[in-house]
Design a protein around this motif. Structure first.
Motif, mmCIF file in Angstrom:
data_model
loop_
_atom_site.group_PDB
_atom_site.id
_atom_site.type_symbol
_atom_site.label_atom_id
_atom_site.label_comp_id
_atom_site.label_asym_id
_atom_site.label_seq_id
_atom_site.Cartn_x
_atom_site.Cartn_y
_atom_site.Cartn_z
ATOM 1 N N ILE A 175 67.078 7.535 77.081
ATOM 2 C CA ILE A 175 67.675 6.745 78.157
ATOM 3 C C ILE A 175 67.689 7.535 79.463
ATOM 4 C CG2 ILE A 175 69.840 5.712 78.942
ATOM 5 C CD1 ILE A 175 70.291 4.839 76.045
ATOM 6 N N ILE A 176 67.966 8.819 79.386
ATOM 7 C CA ILE A 176 67.946 9.658 80.586
ATOM 8 C C ILE A 176 66.536 9.713 81.165
ATOM 9 C CG2 ILE A 176 68.196 12.043 81.390
ATOM 10 C CD1 ILE A 176 70.572 12.264 79.459
ATOM 11 N N MET A 177 65.535 9.826 80.315
ATOM 12 C CA MET A 177 64.148 9.833 80.783
ATOM 13 C C MET A 177 63.787 8.504 81.430
ATOM 14 S SD MET A 177 62.161 11.880 77.785
ATOM 15 C CE MET A 177 60.629 11.187 78.277
ATOM 16 N N MET A 178 64.233 7.403 80.852
ATOM 17 C CA MET A 178 63.947 6.090 81.423
ATOM 18 C C MET A 178 64.585 5.938 82.795
ATOM 19 S SD MET A 178 64.248 3.688 78.052
ATOM 20 C CE MET A 178 64.158 2.176 78.926
ATOM 21 N N VAL A 179 65.785 6.465 82.975
ATOM 22 C CA VAL A 179 66.454 6.393 84.271
ATOM 23 C C VAL A 179 65.665 7.174 85.316
ATOM 24 C CG1 VAL A 179 68.510 7.154 85.530
ATOM 25 C CG2 VAL A 179 68.749 5.934 83.372
ATOM 26 N N PHE A 180 65.210 8.369 84.961
ATOM 27 C CA PHE A 180 64.416 9.155 85.906
ATOM 28 C C PHE A 180 63.091 8.487 86.225
ATOM 29 C CE2 PHE A 180 67.031 12.882 84.624
ATOM 30 C CZ PHE A 180 67.487 13.182 85.902
ATOM 31 N N PHE A 181 62.469 7.848 85.252
ATOM 32 C CA PHE A 181 61.194 7.183 85.492
ATOM 33 C C PHE A 181 61.363 5.958 86.383
ATOM 34 C CE2 PHE A 181 59.441 8.936 81.250
ATOM 35 C CZ PHE A 181 59.187 10.151 81.853
ATOM 36 N N VAL A 182 62.458 5.245 86.217
ATOM 37 C CA VAL A 182 62.721 4.094 87.083
ATOM 38 C C VAL A 182 62.995 4.560 88.509
ATOM 39 C CG1 VAL A 182 64.398 2.265 87.543
ATOM 40 C CG2 VAL A 182 63.459 2.537 85.263
ATOM 41 N N CYS A 183 63.750 5.641 88.647
ATOM 42 C CA CYS A 183 64.014 6.181 89.987
ATOM 43 C C CYS A 183 62.729 6.653 90.651
ATOM 44 C CB CYS A 183 65.007 7.329 89.901
ATOM 45 S SG CYS A 183 66.659 6.812 89.458
ATOM 46 N N GLU A 184 61.823 7.219 89.889
ATOM 47 C CA GLU A 184 60.534 7.654 90.430
ATOM 48 C C GLU A 184 59.720 6.465 90.912
ATOM 49 O OE1 GLU A 184 56.232 8.029 89.880
ATOM 50 O OE2 GLU A 184 57.520 7.296 88.252
ATOM 51 N N GLY A 185 59.730 5.383 90.174
ATOM 52 C CA GLY A 185 59.004 4.184 90.583
ATOM 53 C C GLY A 185 59.582 3.549 91.824
ATOM 54 N N VAL A 186 60.892 3.491 91.910
ATOM 55 C CA VAL A 186 61.555 2.918 93.089
ATOM 56 C C VAL A 186 61.306 3.777 94.318
ATOM 57 C CG1 VAL A 186 63.817 2.436 94.088
ATOM 58 C CG2 VAL A 186 63.300 1.680 91.776
ATOM 59 N N LEU A 187 61.351 5.069 94.162
ATOM 60 C CA LEU A 187 61.086 5.968 95.281
ATOM 61 C C LEU A 187 59.646 5.834 95.772
ATOM 62 C CD1 LEU A 187 62.248 8.220 97.052
ATOM 63 C CD2 LEU A 187 61.381 9.833 95.361
ATOM 64 N N GLY A 188 58.694 5.712 94.840
ATOM 65 C CA GLY A 188 57.297 5.520 95.227
ATOM 66 C C GLY A 188 57.079 4.220 95.967
ATOM 67 N N LEU A 189 57.697 3.149 95.507
ATOM 68 C CA LEU A 189 57.552 1.865 96.193
ATOM 69 C C LEU A 189 58.218 1.865 97.561
ATOM 70 C CD1 LEU A 189 57.946 -0.739 93.337
ATOM 71 C CD2 LEU A 189 55.905 -0.172 94.632
ATOM 72 N N SER A 190 59.349 2.540 97.695
ATOM 73 C CA SER A 190 59.993 2.593 99.002
ATOM 74 C C SER A 190 59.163 3.405 99.995
ATOM 75 C CB SER A 190 61.393 3.174 98.878
ATOM 76 O OG SER A 190 61.333 4.525 98.469
ATOM 77 N N VAL A 191 58.524 4.468 99.543
ATOM 78 C CA VAL A 191 57.629 5.232 100.414
ATOM 79 C C VAL A 191 56.428 4.389 100.804
ATOM 80 C CG1 VAL A 191 56.050 7.210 100.453
ATOM 81 C CG2 VAL A 191 58.378 7.491 99.628
ATOM 82 N N LEU A 192 55.918 3.606 99.865
ATOM 83 C CA LEU A 192 54.780 2.735 100.149
ATOM 84 C C LEU A 192 55.141 1.669 101.186
ATOM 85 C CD1 LEU A 192 51.857 1.870 99.375
ATOM 86 C CD2 LEU A 192 52.921 0.341 97.729
ATOM 87 N N VAL A 193 56.315 1.071 101.057
ATOM 88 C CA VAL A 193 56.739 0.043 102.006
ATOM 89 C C VAL A 193 56.941 0.641 103.395
ATOM 90 C CG1 VAL A 193 58.673 -1.477 102.595
ATOM 91 C CG2 VAL A 193 57.700 -1.529 100.308
ATOM 92 N N SER A 194 57.564 1.801 103.473
ATOM 93 C CA SER A 194 57.764 2.421 104.784
ATOM 94 C C SER A 194 56.440 2.864 105.396
ATOM 95 C CB SER A 194 58.716 3.604 104.677
ATOM 96 O OG SER A 194 58.140 4.639 103.919
ATOM 97 N N LEU A 195 55.498 3.289 104.579
ATOM 98 C CA LEU A 195 54.185 3.668 105.082
ATOM 99 C C LEU A 195 53.427 2.462 105.615
ATOM 100 C CD1 LEU A 195 52.099 6.077 105.162
ATOM 101 C CD2 LEU A 195 51.177 5.038 103.109
ATOM 102 N N ILE A 196 53.516 1.341 104.936
ATOM 103 C CA ILE A 196 52.836 0.128 105.396
ATOM 104 C C ILE A 196 53.490 -0.388 106.675
ATOM 105 C CG2 ILE A 196 52.405 -2.294 104.825
ATOM 106 C CD1 ILE A 196 51.877 -1.412 101.979
#
Length: 90
Positions: A55-76
Motif C-alpha cells: 500500500i505504501i508503494m502504491m501511494v508513492f506510485f500514485v504521487c509520482e503519476g500525479v506529479l508527472g501529469l502536473s508538470v506536463l500540464v504546466s509545460l503545455i
C-alpha cells in the motif's frame, strides 16, 4: 511468473530509452515501469502477507503519476506543446 515480470520491466526500461519525442510518451513509459514493479512486488508480498508495504508503494506510485501529469500540464501551458526538443536552452 518471475520471468514475465522481469521481461515487462526490461521492456519498459527499453521503451523509456527509445521514446524521446514527447514528454507524454516518456511519462507513459515511466508508468509502465511502475506497473511492472508493482506487479512484481505484489506477487512476492502476497505470499508473505505484508500488505502494508504494498500500500505504501502504491501511494508513492500514485504521487509520482500525479506529479508527472502536473508538470506536463504546466509545460503545455507555458510552451504550448510537449515536445522535448523545445525545452532546450538554445
Amino acid at each position: 511468473m518471475k520471468i514475465l515480470f522481469m521481461y515487462m520491466y526490461i521492456m519498459s526500461i527499453f521503451s523509456l530509452l527509445l521514446v524521446r519525442k514527447h514528454i507524454f510518451l516518456c511519462l507513459l513509459s515511466l508508468e509502465y515501469v511502475v506497473l511492472s514493479l508493482l506487479m512484481m512486488y505484489s506477487y512476492y508480498y502476497i505470499y508473505t502477507s505484508s500488505f502494508y508495504m504494498l500500500i505504501i508503494m502504491m501511494v508513492f506510485f500514485v504521487c509520482e503519476g500525479v506529479l508527472g501529469l502536473s508538470v506536463l500540464v504546466s509545460l503545455i501551458r507555458c510552451h504550448g506543446n510537449d515536445f522535448i526538443m523545445t525545452l532546450s536552452m538554445w
